[in-house]
Scaffold this active site. Structure first.
Site, mmCIF file in Angstrom:
data_model
loop_
_atom_site.group_PDB
_atom_site.id
_atom_site.type_symbol
_atom_site.label_atom_id
_atom_site.label_comp_id
_atom_site.label_asym_id
_atom_site.label_seq_id
_atom_site.Cartn_x
_atom_site.Cartn_y
_atom_site.Cartn_z
ATOM 1 N N TYR A 142 -12.554 3.683 24.030
ATOM 2 C CA TYR A 142 -12.734 3.702 22.578
ATOM 3 C C TYR A 142 -12.165 4.970 21.945
ATOM 4 O O TYR A 142 -12.021 5.056 20.728
ATOM 5 C CB TYR A 142 -14.214 3.541 22.203
ATOM 6 C CG TYR A 142 -14.807 2.185 22.554
ATOM 7 C CD1 TYR A 142 -14.124 1.290 23.372
ATOM 8 C CD2 TYR A 142 -16.049 1.804 22.082
ATOM 9 C CE1 TYR A 142 -14.659 0.063 23.709
ATOM 10 C CE2 TYR A 142 -16.593 0.565 22.406
ATOM 11 C CZ TYR A 142 -15.896 -0.296 23.230
ATOM 12 O OH TYR A 142 -16.437 -1.504 23.560
ATOM 13 N N LYS A 191 -16.123 -0.247 37.661
ATOM 14 C CA LYS A 191 -15.201 -1.258 38.187
ATOM 15 C C LYS A 191 -14.294 -0.537 39.187
ATOM 16 O O LYS A 191 -13.060 -0.542 39.062
ATOM 17 C CB LYS A 191 -14.443 -1.901 37.008
ATOM 18 C CG LYS A 191 -13.551 -3.059 37.385
ATOM 19 C CD LYS A 191 -14.291 -4.317 37.815
ATOM 20 C CE LYS A 191 -13.315 -5.375 38.316
ATOM 21 N NZ LYS A 191 -13.980 -6.507 39.006
ATOM 22 N N ASP A 223 -18.745 -6.677 36.686
ATOM 23 C CA ASP A 223 -18.801 -8.147 36.617
ATOM 24 C C ASP A 223 -20.071 -8.663 37.284
ATOM 25 O O ASP A 223 -20.757 -9.555 36.770
ATOM 26 C CB ASP A 223 -17.531 -8.788 37.209
ATOM 27 C CG ASP A 223 -17.058 -8.154 38.506
ATOM 28 O OD1 ASP A 223 -17.652 -7.136 38.943
ATOM 29 O OD2 ASP A 223 -16.102 -8.672 39.104
ATOM 30 N N ASP A 247 -21.276 -0.893 25.957
ATOM 31 C CA ASP A 247 -21.250 -1.644 24.700
ATOM 32 C C ASP A 247 -21.505 -3.125 25.001
ATOM 33 O O ASP A 247 -22.364 -3.776 24.387
ATOM 34 C CB ASP A 247 -19.881 -1.448 24.037
ATOM 35 C CG ASP A 247 -19.793 -2.068 22.656
ATOM 36 O OD1 ASP A 247 -20.843 -2.319 22.041
ATOM 37 O OD2 ASP A 247 -18.664 -2.308 22.189
ATOM 38 N N ASP A 251 -25.386 -5.458 24.665
ATOM 39 C CA ASP A 251 -25.563 -6.686 23.868
ATOM 40 C C ASP A 251 -26.161 -7.789 24.740
ATOM 41 O O ASP A 251 -27.049 -8.533 24.306
ATOM 42 C CB ASP A 251 -24.216 -7.183 23.316
ATOM 43 C CG ASP A 251 -23.919 -6.620 21.922
ATOM 44 O OD1 ASP A 251 -24.344 -5.480 21.650
ATOM 45 O OD2 ASP A 251 -23.271 -7.315 21.118
HETATM 46 C C1 IPM Z 1 -22.288 -0.607 18.996
HETATM 47 C C2 IPM Z 1 -21.243 -1.263 18.151
HETATM 48 C C3 IPM Z 1 -20.115 -0.263 17.901
HETATM 49 C C4 IPM Z 1 -19.577 0.169 19.238
HETATM 50 C C5 IPM Z 1 -19.007 -0.773 16.981
HETATM 51 C C6 IPM Z 1 -19.524 -1.267 15.658
HETATM 52 C C7 IPM Z 1 -17.942 0.266 16.779
HETATM 53 O O1 IPM Z 1 -20.780 -2.413 18.765
HETATM 54 O O2 IPM Z 1 -22.867 0.406 18.562
HETATM 55 O O3 IPM Z 1 -22.557 -1.100 20.082
HETATM 56 O O4 IPM Z 1 -18.693 -0.477 19.783
HETATM 57 O O5 IPM Z 1 -20.038 1.166 19.752
HETATM 58 MG MG MG Z 2 -21.871 -2.970 20.470
#
Ligand code: IPM
Ligand code: MG
Length: 357
Positions: A142, A191, A223, A247, A251
């Protein structure tokens, strides 16, 4: 105690959920004698519309002068057409970098009250889980070199994953210390069967492990980790991983707790100043409709009390109020089962505030 909190509402559902956290902090402050001064700052799409840039200098300044930052979410389809460096997301990355917030702490716990909202098999949900994902936040792909060029097949684009030993070591220390304070198990996700940056990651984490003989260290390929999270989430205690893997996996971890609308996060660096935000995004599809789940942001405020202000009791006071409201069966749309009655965002906020009074 007096605390200055920089408040970045951001976009989409940001303003609704941030205001909930502010009300909660005010009540917690009253009870635990903390006085908060909130100062609003613009970032993301809201700043683009207002000033033409996602992260105005003034916003960084307000954050730097604060004791902590509370953030809602940034982004939305309206700004999707902008080039990468002008997108709302750039603001979030920029604040993390400018404030040196390299450690992102994302707890994912299945609350007993919400077992029915867990999408996993009943026996897996019944076993429960309680993990913390420690995501490296200011390095990796990133922030690596990126660009566009012409290749043998025409236009190409690239992003680079690069980690220094220093970056891996400092996030590793945070994770080992946290593991030591919890269940003494650390899973490092990489990985390393393919990526050189992951091989360096693994070397550094193992070198550090020598200083933590009391912590059981296991490596897991990303994975496999994605699969293990839904197969047997109970095996995870503390997880440490890179920016991108963290990231994605956070989620996934959030969804098995019932909803991404429940997960708070703290971003920390070398000082007590942190940034606290829900892990979810700006949810443009439900923005302004009073449908959002404010719990992730409210729990982020609890993390702020605990980690930046060392007010453990106040943090628990907030967390317990949320648990009691859920135990009473109060549900926003994202965590309601078919047939259960659904609260709006403002109704959920009111329930939690009433519980705190
Ligand atoms: C998170 C979000 C951010 C990230 C985005 C919005 C830039 O997905 O905080 O997880 O990728 O860190
Ligand atoms: Mg995120």
């Amino acid at each position: 105690m007096n605390y200055n909190i920089a408040v970045i509402e951001g976009d989409g559902i940001g303003p609704e959920i941030v205001n909930a956290a502010i009300e909660v902090l005010k009540l917690a402050g009253k009870k635990y004698k903390a006085n908060f001064v909130f100062k609003k700052a613009k970032a993301g799409g809201a700043a683009i519309d207002y000033l033409g840039t996602p992260l105005p200098k003034e916003t960084i300044q307000i954050c730097l002068e604060s004791n902590s930052v509370l953030l809602g979410a940034v982004g939305g389809p309206k700004w999707d057409i902008l080039p990468g460096n002008l997108r709302p997301e750039k603001a979030l990355l920029g604040i993390r970098k400018e404030l040196g917030l390299y450690a992102n702490i994302r707890p994912a716990k299945l609350l007993p009250e919400l077992k029915t909202a867990c999408p996993l098999k009943k026996e897996v949900a019944d076993a429960g889980f309680d993990m913390v994902i420690v995501r490296e936040l200011t390095g990796g792909m990133y922030f690596g070199e990126n660009g566009r060029k012409n290749g043998p097949y025409g236009p190409e684009a690239f992003d680079t994953e690069c980690y220094s030993e220093m970056e891996v070591e400092r996030i590793g220390i945070i994770a080992f210390e946290l593991a030591r304070a919890r269940g003494k198990k650390l899973i490092s996700i990489d990985k390393a069967n393919v990526l050189e940056s992951s091989r360096l990651w693994r070397e550094v984490i193992h070198k550090l492990g020598a200083n933590y003989p009391d912590v059981q260290l296991t490596d897991m390929l990303v994975d496999n980790a994605a699969m293990q999270l839904v197969k047997n989430p109970k095996q995870f205690d503390v997880v440490v991983t890179s920016n991108m893997f963290g990231d994605i996996l956070s989620d996934e971890a959030s969804q098995i707790t019932g909803s991404i609308g429940l997960l708070p996060s703290a971003s920390l660096g070398e000082t007590k100043r942190g940034m606290y935000e829900p892990i979810h995004g700006s949810a443009p599809d439900i923005a302004g409709q009073d449908k959002a789940n404010p719990i992730a942001t409210i729990l982020s405020a609890a993390m702020m009390m605990r980690l930046s202000f060392s007010q453990e009791e106040a943090a628990q006071y907030i967390e317990n109020a949320v648990s009691r409201v859920l135990a009473k069966g109060m549900r926003t749309a994202d965590i309601a089962l078919p047939g259960e009655s659904v609260l709006s965002c403002s109704q959920m906020i009111k329930e939690i505030l009433d519980e705190l009074k």
